[in-house]
Design a protein around this motif. Structure first.
Motif, mmCIF file in Angstrom:
data_model
loop_
_atom_site.group_PDB
_atom_site.id
_atom_site.type_symbol
_atom_site.label_atom_id
_atom_site.label_comp_id
_atom_site.label_asym_id
_atom_site.label_seq_id
_atom_site.Cartn_x
_atom_site.Cartn_y
_atom_site.Cartn_z
ATOM 1 N N PHE A 150 0.840 -1.199 0.000
ATOM 2 C CA PHE A 150 0.000 0.000 0.000
ATOM 3 C C PHE A 150 0.874 1.248 0.000
ATOM 4 O O PHE A 150 1.857 1.308 0.750
ATOM 5 C CB PHE A 150 -0.880 0.056 1.251
ATOM 6 C CG PHE A 150 -1.883 -1.053 1.382
ATOM 7 C CD1 PHE A 150 -1.626 -2.151 2.192
ATOM 8 C CD2 PHE A 150 -3.100 -0.986 0.721
ATOM 9 C CE1 PHE A 150 -2.556 -3.167 2.340
ATOM 10 C CE2 PHE A 150 -4.041 -1.995 0.856
ATOM 11 C CZ PHE A 150 -3.761 -3.089 1.662
ATOM 12 N N TRP A 192 -4.845 6.050 2.042
ATOM 13 C CA TRP A 192 -4.137 4.880 1.550
ATOM 14 C C TRP A 192 -4.556 4.574 0.107
ATOM 15 O O TRP A 192 -5.702 4.816 -0.276
ATOM 16 C CB TRP A 192 -4.475 3.660 2.411
ATOM 17 C CG TRP A 192 -4.060 3.744 3.844
ATOM 18 C CD1 TRP A 192 -4.488 4.643 4.790
ATOM 19 C CD2 TRP A 192 -3.153 2.875 4.516
ATOM 20 N NE1 TRP A 192 -3.895 4.389 5.999
ATOM 21 C CE2 TRP A 192 -3.079 3.304 5.871
ATOM 22 C CE3 TRP A 192 -2.401 1.760 4.126
ATOM 23 C CZ2 TRP A 192 -2.265 2.660 6.814
ATOM 24 C CZ3 TRP A 192 -1.606 1.117 5.064
ATOM 25 C CH2 TRP A 192 -1.537 1.573 6.393
ATOM 26 N N GLY A 193 -3.630 3.997 -0.642
ATOM 27 C CA GLY A 193 -3.977 3.470 -1.949
ATOM 28 C C GLY A 193 -4.734 2.160 -1.806
ATOM 29 O O GLY A 193 -4.905 1.649 -0.690
ATOM 30 N N GLN A 194 -5.163 1.627 -2.931
ATOM 31 C CA GLN A 194 -5.993 0.421 -2.894
ATOM 32 C C GLN A 194 -5.171 -0.854 -2.723
ATOM 33 O O GLN A 194 -5.737 -1.920 -2.461
ATOM 34 C CB GLN A 194 -6.859 0.315 -4.173
ATOM 35 C CG GLN A 194 -6.151 -0.270 -5.390
ATOM 36 C CD GLN A 194 -5.344 0.746 -6.177
ATOM 37 O OE1 GLN A 194 -5.001 1.825 -5.686
ATOM 38 N NE2 GLN A 194 -5.016 0.390 -7.425
ATOM 39 N N GLY A 228 -10.235 -7.136 2.074
ATOM 40 C CA GLY A 228 -10.016 -6.691 0.708
ATOM 41 C C GLY A 228 -9.849 -5.201 0.528
ATOM 42 O O GLY A 228 -9.751 -4.716 -0.610
ATOM 43 N N LYS A 229 -9.807 -4.472 1.624
ATOM 44 C CA LYS A 229 -9.688 -3.011 1.555
ATOM 45 C C LYS A 229 -8.421 -2.543 2.242
ATOM 46 O O LYS A 229 -7.817 -3.256 3.028
ATOM 47 C CB LYS A 229 -10.897 -2.349 2.228
ATOM 48 C CG LYS A 229 -12.236 -2.698 1.592
ATOM 49 C CD LYS A 229 -12.364 -2.114 0.207
ATOM 50 C CE LYS A 229 -13.761 -2.309 -0.359
ATOM 51 N NZ LYS A 229 -13.887 -1.735 -1.726
ATOM 52 N N ALA A 230 -8.034 -1.309 1.950
ATOM 53 C CA ALA A 230 -6.907 -0.700 2.638
ATOM 54 C C ALA A 230 -7.318 -0.282 4.041
ATOM 55 O O ALA A 230 -8.506 -0.050 4.307
ATOM 56 C CB ALA A 230 -6.421 0.521 1.860
ATOM 57 N N PRO A 231 -6.370 -0.190 4.939
ATOM 58 C CA PRO A 231 -6.682 0.369 6.261
ATOM 59 C C PRO A 231 -7.215 1.793 6.126
ATOM 60 O O PRO A 231 -6.904 2.509 5.175
ATOM 61 C CB PRO A 231 -5.334 0.337 6.986
ATOM 62 C CG PRO A 231 -4.566 -0.744 6.311
ATOM 63 C CD PRO A 231 -4.976 -0.661 4.866
#
Lengths: 121, 107
Positions: free
Chosen positions: A95, A111-113, B41-44
């Protein structure tokens, strides 16, 4: 709304190289420090590298020092992570993240994906 | 390196419950303690920075407290969208480190 769009992940053999990119938009990229953080099921979240707003200061985790290089192009609003001599233990979701300040000292507010890097023969 | 230890590693709770997660640092980290929420499946996502400051847009049912080495994230009145994994993180000194995470699931 701040956007960080990542690209560059993939599968690479041990010893190989890969470059991750993180394209920033909807904020003044050149005034923020930026970071890379990786995540694995086993080790959880691990900070990898940080760079100051102007690229003048760079910091690395010991696990990647000498192999990874963080850089930025403020004219293109892009953050990079050049990864060389990759090892299986570098396999992770990577990330990019914006640091709240001009120098890396604060917290990751966007944050990026994520980009998946797999190091495998 | 500073070690961040969260407890519990997981917990089961019901809608409306008050939930507390603790984070202990191996040394004094002053006020440089942050909390993130991550869904599969996601970013923090940043929830709280510097122990107790709520990030913009985060519901007020989330709160943080503590000092020095011991910190707590509290969710007052758990909502369906709060089932997730929560991480603490220190930004006192490099290399910045995260706790191992606390997963909140439905009882």
């Amino acid at each position: 709304q701040v956007q960080l769009g990542q690209s560059g992940g993939g599968v690479v053999q041990p010893g190989g190289s890969l470059r991750l990119s993180c394209a920033a938009s909807k904020f003044t990229f050149s005034t923020y420090a930026m970071d890379w953080v990786r995540q694995t099921p086993d080790k959880g979240l691990e900070w990898v590298a940080a760079i100051s707003f102007d690229g003048g200061d760079k910091y690395y985790a010991d696990s990647v020092k000498g192999r990874f290089t963080i850089s930025r192009d403020n004219s293109k609003n892009i953050l990079y992570l050049e990864m060389n001599n990759l090892r299986p233990e570098d396999t992770a979701m990577y990330f990019c993240a914006r640091d709240r300040g001009r120098t890396p000292k604060y917290y990751f507010d966007y944050w990026g994906q994520g980009a998946l890097v797999t190091v495998s023969p | 390196d500073i070690q961040m230890t969260q407890s519990p590693s997981s917990l089961s709770a019901s809608i409306g419950d008050r939930v507390s997660i603790t984070c202990r640092a191996s040394q004094n980290i002053n006020y440089y303690l942050n909390w993130y929420q991550q869904k599969p499946g996601k970013a923090p996502k940043l929830l709280i920075y510097y122990i107790s400051n709520l990030q913009s847009g985060v519901p007020s049912r989330f709160s943080g407290s503590g000092s020095g080495t011991d910190f707590t994230l509290t969710i007052s009145g758990l909502q369906p969208e709060d089932f997730a994994t929560y991480y603490c993180q220190e930004s006192d000194s490099f290399p910045w480190t995260f706790g191992q995470g606390t997963t909140v699931d439905m009882k």
